[in-house]
Design a protein around this motif. Sequence first.
Motif, short mmCIF file in Angstrom:
data_model
loop_
_atom_site.label_atom_id
_atom_site.label_comp_id
_atom_site.label_asym_id
_atom_site.label_seq_id
_atom_site.Cartn_x
_atom_site.Cartn_y
_atom_site.Cartn_z
N CYS A 478 11.13 59.17 23.18
CA CYS A 478 12.47 58.79 23.65
C CYS A 478 13.56 59.67 23.03
CB CYS A 478 12.74 57.30 23.41
SG CYS A 478 13.21 56.87 21.73
N THR A 479 14.61 59.87 23.81
CA THR A 479 15.67 60.81 23.45
C THR A 479 16.41 60.45 22.15
OG1 THR A 479 15.94 61.06 25.82
CG2 THR A 479 17.57 62.16 24.43
N PRO A 480 16.87 59.20 21.99
CA PRO A 480 17.69 58.94 20.79
C PRO A 480 16.97 59.25 19.49
CG PRO A 480 17.75 57.07 22.30
CD PRO A 480 16.71 58.01 22.83
N ARG A 482 14.10 61.20 19.08
CA ARG A 482 13.67 62.60 19.00
C ARG A 482 14.83 63.55 18.72
NH1 ARG A 482 12.11 63.44 24.23
NH2 ARG A 482 14.14 64.32 24.69
N GLY A 484 18.31 62.48 18.43
CA GLY A 484 19.40 61.92 17.65
C GLY A 484 19.19 62.02 16.15
N MET A 511 26.71 57.47 15.82
CA MET A 511 25.39 57.90 16.29
C MET A 511 24.31 56.96 15.81
SD MET A 511 25.40 61.98 15.53
CE MET A 511 23.73 62.26 16.13
N ALA A 514 24.18 53.88 17.90
CA ALA A 514 23.67 54.15 19.25
C ALA A 514 22.16 54.44 19.21
CB ALA A 514 24.42 55.32 19.88
N ILE A 515 21.69 55.06 18.14
CA ILE A 515 20.25 55.33 18.03
C ILE A 515 19.49 54.01 17.83
CG2 ILE A 515 18.45 56.42 16.60
CD1 ILE A 515 20.47 58.71 16.10
N ASP A 517 20.49 51.10 18.89
CA ASP A 517 20.53 50.38 20.17
C ASP A 517 19.66 51.02 21.24
OD1 ASP A 517 22.19 48.34 19.49
OD2 ASP A 517 24.04 49.31 20.14
N GLY A 518 19.52 52.33 21.18
CA GLY A 518 18.91 53.03 22.31
C GLY A 518 17.44 53.39 22.17
N SER A 519 16.90 53.31 20.95
CA SER A 519 15.53 53.81 20.77
C SER A 519 14.48 52.90 21.37
CB SER A 519 15.24 54.01 19.28
OG SER A 519 15.99 55.08 18.80
N LEU A 520 13.34 53.50 21.66
CA LEU A 520 12.27 52.75 22.32
C LEU A 520 11.53 51.83 21.35
CD1 LEU A 520 9.83 54.37 24.85
CD2 LEU A 520 9.02 52.70 23.24
N ALA B 44 11.62 56.38 28.69
CA ALA B 44 11.74 57.34 27.59
C ALA B 44 13.11 57.98 27.48
CB ALA B 44 10.68 58.43 27.73
N ARG B 46 16.14 56.86 28.10
CA ARG B 46 17.08 55.87 27.56
C ARG B 46 18.50 55.99 28.13
NH1 ARG B 46 13.21 52.79 26.19
NH2 ARG B 46 14.28 51.57 24.61
N MET B 49 19.83 52.42 29.73
CA MET B 49 19.92 51.23 28.89
C MET B 49 21.00 50.28 29.39
SD MET B 49 17.58 51.64 26.59
CE MET B 49 17.90 50.46 25.29
N VAL B 84 25.51 54.30 23.97
CA VAL B 84 24.15 54.83 23.98
C VAL B 84 24.04 55.93 25.03
CG1 VAL B 84 21.73 54.30 24.45
CG2 VAL B 84 23.11 52.69 23.15
N LEU B 91 22.95 64.53 23.78
CA LEU B 91 21.73 65.07 23.14
C LEU B 91 20.94 65.91 24.14
CD1 LEU B 91 20.61 61.87 21.16
CD2 LEU B 91 21.46 63.99 20.15
#
Lengths: 617, 234
Positions: A478-480, A482, A484, A511, A514-515, A517-520, B44, B46, B49, B84, B91
Amino acid sequence: MKKIKSPQELKRLQDQIQNSRDPEKPCITICAGTGCLAYGTQKLIDSIKAEIKKQKLDKKVDIRTSGCHGFCERGPLIVIHPQKIFYQQVKLDDVAEIIQETIINGKTIDRLFYTDSASGNKIIHEDEVPFYRKQMRIIFGMNGQIDPASIEDYLAIGGYSALGKVLGGMKPEAVIEEIKEANLRGRGGGGFPTGRKWESTKNAKGDLKYIICNADEGDPGAYMDRSLLEGNPHSILEGMIIGAYAIGSSEGYIYVRNEYPLAVNNITIAIKTAREMGLLGKKILGSNFNFDIKINRGGGAFVCGESSALFASIEGRVGEPRAKYVHATDRGLYDRPTCLNNVETWANVPLIINKGAKWYQGIGTENSKGTKIFSLVGKINNTGLVEVPMGITLKEIIYEIGGGIPGGRKFKAVQTGGPSGGCIPEKLLEMPVDFDELAKIGSMMGSGGMIVMDDRNCMVDVAKYFLKFLEGESCGKCTPCREGVLQMRLILDRITEGKGEEKDLGRLEEMGQAIIDGSLCALGGTAPNPVLSTLKYFRDEYEAHIRDKKCPAGVCKSLITYSIDKEACTGCRACARACPSDAIAGEKKEPHTIDLIKCIKCGACLESCKFDAIIIT
Amino acid sequence: MAIVTIDGRKTEAPLGTTIMEAAREINIHIPSLCSNEELNPYGACRICMVEITQGSRTRMVASCIYEVADGLEVKTSSERVLKVRRLVIELLLARNPNHPALTKIARGLGIENTSFPIDFKGCILCGQCVRTCQEVVGALAIGFESRGNTRKVTTPFGESSPDCIACGACAFICPVQVIFMEEKDGMRKIWDTEFPLQKCNKCGQYFAPKKQLEYFRKIANLPEDHFDTCIGCR
């Protein structure tokens, strides 16, 4: 060995083993945990065995190689029973004397005693050592009493009684009720109520249900699960077998790191002997209950401790988490109902069954019951594994059990919960340690890592260290997480190089949230914690790096210079000899100087100087 | 059926519908990069969200996976959600600053440029190519290598993959068009490997990689000469 066919037969066997053992017979217990083995304990064991043979004491003295005793700082450790004489930092040269003086002549050897740093007193018995005195070693204490390769040793201390009790007439529902009433919470980090997890798995639809022991311990500096698996594998098996009975599971897995060879070895022996004795496999203790356990060795990815990644890894896929909107208790391993608990959680189960939920409830705080094993490491005098009742204060752990900070330096912070946890400042040391209190202040219990830091630790550098660890361990899905975590680390790099800007701090906080909140998965979902907690409690250190371009702890190389205090320097040449870059000049007995161009700021001079003459500015 | 409230609007959606699908039904657009209705949910990137409330519990979930439930309240553009999304798009822009698929979403969030240092990689690791190759084509010719920010899509060991049938589905599905595919002189080049194309015995045009046609022929159990003629000439 003969198969045990009923709980009554088990009881008879336990009694028989206990009766055949003379409690007054001398027994030399040698700690053979990984820490002590690293000190060279294997040679010590061989030497003790040879000496006993030489003195023809084979029949009169027992030798037991046990799992970790916890006081790793002072290894190799030997405890002589029945008196419980405690010898520490034992060397090969001491062996003959120990056998001659203590075993044969019944005298103690002062030199090998632990000296209490506070009182200066020599301490003879294990349980009087301050490191152990404040602990409550209901789980970990058994390690010292058994040889992990001997099922007889485990049976001799009442091992498998809980299983006998359960199969001797407890209904699965009653077992779950007992665990629920005890309010046991998961020791792996989340602190989820174990009984509820069991109940959900039991109630989930499906014929085949799985039980898993999560032994993918990976926090830097943490080794309590390792030591339990190495030192008392049967207690974990017993917990799992009871859990399987309660849930209605017939297959179990132990997911253990391949980097734990002794743990893998000891658990393999334990499973084999338990199977031979009818404690695992078909018709356990003569009942209609079938359950067996397989070992799955992990490849060392930190993220595989996360449940869905762990399932993927067992299934033979890449260890990557998936979104957990359906609970593992409904669809886990191979999409079947799965109950995953940590090593220490499983080890608590037999104890609760044996002594009852009421007894267990009496230990700990309102919502965190029982004890917790912590690995106490970092800038602490007594490095080791400690088991304490929930609710004990951090101050008690660090000062009374841990013996404070080495070299009389000043405490700065304690990091709990591993890379996902937070750094706790001095003003919060009176706080009771339990799941909820730690979460309230922005840290977490985690699996039990506890890293102590002193005034020579830079908190920005510490936060950077943990981010770097997680950056490397992120699976990259996941983006955040990896991207973030990488970007947060790059900002910290700039700050520690003196290139930070005022706005960076706000950006890091934004950040971080948000990471979260957003991570998998929980790896990314907690990754910013070390940064957020240090920003909360040690903001002045960040500001010093940014505004004054200074590192107050003298760690960040771009922001410090080394010099020599002319008054304090005796001209002993120790620093010049230690310097790897030939940067220190000066005649003998004359004050030395450091060539700042040659100096690589490695700190070798600082460590070598006995006169506090090296100054960092 | 479940009754859910999305951004204050009540709607009914069959159980098993994702929040993203339910929102689309009532014209609420949630941006997405890794989801594709032909592929299994992945969750993945995100960027999709949303904030959900169920009873007393509020949390953030990926709308491409999370399924509707009765009484669910969804916020698709609360400040927490936007924070988010802004972070995620910034990013990703640091990996690929100019692709319209990303800049369009960024502009919708009020972002012109990323504030992070650009390290051009092109690929945003949405995994659509890998999943298409696995789930749709069934070839499993490509996968992810390494982890964390060193992760990348590649053939096994970066070598010519014996499993690749050169169908080009990966290049077709890629939302940022970074998978290189080229056709020249009767050959298709993809994943650093050249594959011969089949010539139509009627019109003489090259129309598909021989390996792909052979793969299809075997799956469907078709006669040897089935793909000698292109579709247009049949």
